[in-house]
Each structure stands twice: as structure tokens, then as C-alpha cells.
Design a protein around this motif. Structure first.
Motif, mmCIF file in Angstrom:
data_model
loop_
_atom_site.group_PDB
_atom_site.id
_atom_site.type_symbol
_atom_site.label_atom_id
_atom_site.label_comp_id
_atom_site.label_asym_id
_atom_site.label_seq_id
_atom_site.Cartn_x
_atom_site.Cartn_y
_atom_site.Cartn_z
ATOM 1 N N LEU A 1 74.951 16.676 -15.769
ATOM 2 C CA LEU A 1 74.674 18.078 -16.073
ATOM 3 C C LEU A 1 75.948 18.904 -16.144
ATOM 4 C CD1 LEU A 1 71.541 18.948 -13.943
ATOM 5 C CD2 LEU A 1 71.860 19.498 -16.349
ATOM 6 N N ARG A 2 76.822 18.702 -15.178
ATOM 7 C CA ARG A 2 78.063 19.483 -15.137
ATOM 8 C C ARG A 2 78.932 19.248 -16.364
ATOM 9 N NH1 ARG A 2 77.596 18.049 -9.601
ATOM 10 N NH2 ARG A 2 78.971 16.267 -9.879
ATOM 11 N N SER A 3 78.871 18.051 -16.918
ATOM 12 C CA SER A 3 79.757 17.721 -18.047
ATOM 13 C C SER A 3 79.069 17.821 -19.407
ATOM 14 C CB SER A 3 80.333 16.317 -17.855
ATOM 15 O OG SER A 3 79.304 15.362 -17.865
ATOM 16 N N SER A 4 77.818 18.277 -19.441
ATOM 17 C CA SER A 4 77.078 18.382 -20.705
ATOM 18 C C SER A 4 76.812 19.845 -21.043
ATOM 19 C CB SER A 4 75.730 17.660 -20.601
ATOM 20 O OG SER A 4 75.930 16.297 -20.429
ATOM 21 N N PRO A 5 77.487 20.363 -22.049
ATOM 22 C CA PRO A 5 77.253 21.769 -22.395
ATOM 23 C C PRO A 5 75.902 22.023 -23.063
ATOM 24 C CG PRO A 5 78.893 20.817 -23.858
ATOM 25 C CD PRO A 5 78.566 19.772 -22.832
ATOM 26 N N THR A 6 75.283 20.967 -23.612
ATOM 27 C CA THR A 6 74.004 21.154 -24.302
ATOM 28 C C THR A 6 73.034 20.038 -23.922
ATOM 29 O OG1 THR A 6 74.748 19.897 -26.230
ATOM 30 C CG2 THR A 6 75.076 22.295 -26.305
ATOM 31 N N LEU A 7 71.768 20.331 -24.083
ATOM 32 C CA LEU A 7 70.701 19.393 -23.752
ATOM 33 C C LEU A 7 70.718 18.147 -24.628
ATOM 34 C CD1 LEU A 7 68.124 18.811 -22.125
ATOM 35 C CD2 LEU A 7 66.863 20.187 -23.786
ATOM 36 N N ASP A 8 71.235 18.254 -25.843
ATOM 37 C CA ASP A 8 71.238 17.098 -26.744
ATOM 38 C C ASP A 8 72.507 16.257 -26.641
ATOM 39 O OD1 ASP A 8 72.926 18.927 -27.933
ATOM 40 O OD2 ASP A 8 71.966 18.852 -29.901
ATOM 41 N N GLY A 9 73.372 16.569 -25.693
ATOM 42 C CA GLY A 9 74.588 15.780 -25.490
ATOM 43 C C GLY A 9 74.273 14.420 -24.890
ATOM 44 N N ASN A 10 75.158 13.454 -25.137
ATOM 45 C CA ASN A 10 74.939 12.089 -24.643
ATOM 46 C C ASN A 10 74.762 12.031 -23.132
ATOM 47 O OD1 ASN A 10 74.989 10.960 -27.178
ATOM 48 N ND2 ASN A 10 77.172 10.472 -27.114
ATOM 49 N N ARG A 11 75.589 12.753 -22.408
ATOM 50 C CA ARG A 11 75.503 12.705 -20.941
ATOM 51 C C ARG A 11 74.236 13.383 -20.421
ATOM 52 N NH1 ARG A 11 79.142 10.755 -17.445
ATOM 53 N NH2 ARG A 11 78.718 12.490 -16.082
ATOM 54 N N ALA A 12 73.739 14.379 -21.159
ATOM 55 C CA ALA A 12 72.533 15.093 -20.725
ATOM 56 C C ALA A 12 71.314 14.174 -20.702
ATOM 57 C CB ALA A 12 72.281 16.289 -21.633
#
Length: 194
Positions: A30-41
């Protein structure tokens, strides 16, 4: 609708915190994902989507206003929770006419108001808050809120924030110019209150 989103945000945060047995991998993502559709999210999708009512979910693959609002609030919680040994989220309790005022959690701009009383923080806060209150762009608002959250976290205030209410505010902010102005006025009132 706002109440539903606040309740979903609360459920997501409580599951991530898990009575102190935090899902550290999900919080880190969560901390490293600026958007919900990001890989880390994707790491939080099981908890996230399980708690959002289907009517708030995208049918097109493009995040809805509800998804964006809840994700931003949960991400700010994750930033604030990092390196804290207590849950930094609690709902703000409002008293009835018969009860004494009971504040457990505070809204974000009430926390910033308290920090602004400390001379060494005032200048940095003023600059950020004024920039935030002067924009109607949702992405810019979230970016400014992230910076403000990092100030709160860095000061180790021990404060608990009502991130569910923040999700509701962020959702309302996206509904139109009038609603965005109402949210900004609410935040300004909380921040500048004596």
C-alpha cells in the motif's frame, strides 16, 4: 453511500491491522502503490474488494470514485501505521446532548490543527494546507494529503485518525465542484479553528 464507504474503509483497515498481527506485506505494498491498479496494490485486492459493495466496483477496469477514495484513505493509514506499535486508526466519536464530548479518533485536519499550534511545524503545515485547499484536482489533493500524513507520522504524535471519515470526504470531493468546495470548507474550518 458515504456511510457505506466509511464502513468498508473501517473493515479493510481492521483486517489489515488484525488486532496487532498486521499484514506487513500488504501494508508495505500500500505504501509503495500510488494507485489501486498498480502491480504492488494487487497484494491488497483480496481484502479491498471483499469489503467494497459490488455497486462501488468498476465494471470497466477503470477505478471508480469510491475505489479511489477508499484506496487513498487506506494508503494514508498504511503510511501512518508504519513503525507504530498501536493502531493509528480509530473512528471519531460524537457525543449526544446527554454525554460528555468523547473524542477518540480525530479527523485529519483536526490533527493538523493541533500540530499547527507548535511553532516549529506551523510554516511547513501552512504551505501544504494552503496548496491543498486551493486545488480541485483529486490527484493533487491526494498527493498533498500524503505529504501532510508524512509530517504527522514524522512528529510521532501518538494521535489516532479517522481514516474512514477521510474516505467519505475524498469520495464526496470527487462528485462535483460544489461538493469539492464543501469538503475543502470543512477541512479549512477544522484546520483554522482556534
Amino acid at each position: 453511500m458515504v456511510y457505506d464507504l466509511e464502513k468498508a474503509t473501517e473493515c479493510i483497515i481492521r483486517q489489515l491491522y488484525n488486532k496487532g498481527e498486521m499484514d506487513k506485506a500488504a501494508l508495505s505494498a500500500l505504501r509503495s502503490s500510488p494507485t489501486l491498479d498498480g502491480n504492488r496494490a494487487q497484494k491488497i485486492w483480496p481484502v479491498f474488494f471483499k469489503n467494497l459493495n459490488e455497486k462501488y466496483l468498476s465494471q470497466t477496469g477503470k477505478a471508480t470514485k469510491a475505489e479511489k477514495a477508499v484506496f487513498a484513505a487506506v494508503r494514508m493509514y498504511a503510511l501512518h501505521q508504519q513503525a507504530s506499535n498501536y493502531c493509528v486508526f480509530t473512528r471519531k466519536k460524537y457525543s449526544t446532548a446527554d454525554e460528555k464530548e468523547a473524542e477518540i479518533g480525530l479527523e485529519l485536519f483536526e490533527v493538523l490543527n493541533r500540530l499547527s499550534k507548535v511553532e516549529e511545524f506551523r510554516v511547513a503545515l501552512e504551505r501544504r494546507v494552503q496548496a491543498l485547499l486551493g486545488t480541485t484536482n483529486f490527484t493533487a489533493i491526494v498527493d498533498q494529503l500524503i505529504h501532510l500524513m508524512q509530517i504527522i507520522k514524522g512528529k510521532k504524535t501518538g494521535v489516532r485518525v479517522d481514516y474512514a471519515r477521510l474516505a467519505g470526504n475524498l469520495y464526496k470531493f470527487q462528485l462535483g465542484y460544489r461538493q469539492a468546495n464543501e469538503v475543502r470548507l470543512h477541512w479549512g474550518e477544522q484546520y483554522y479553528r482556534a
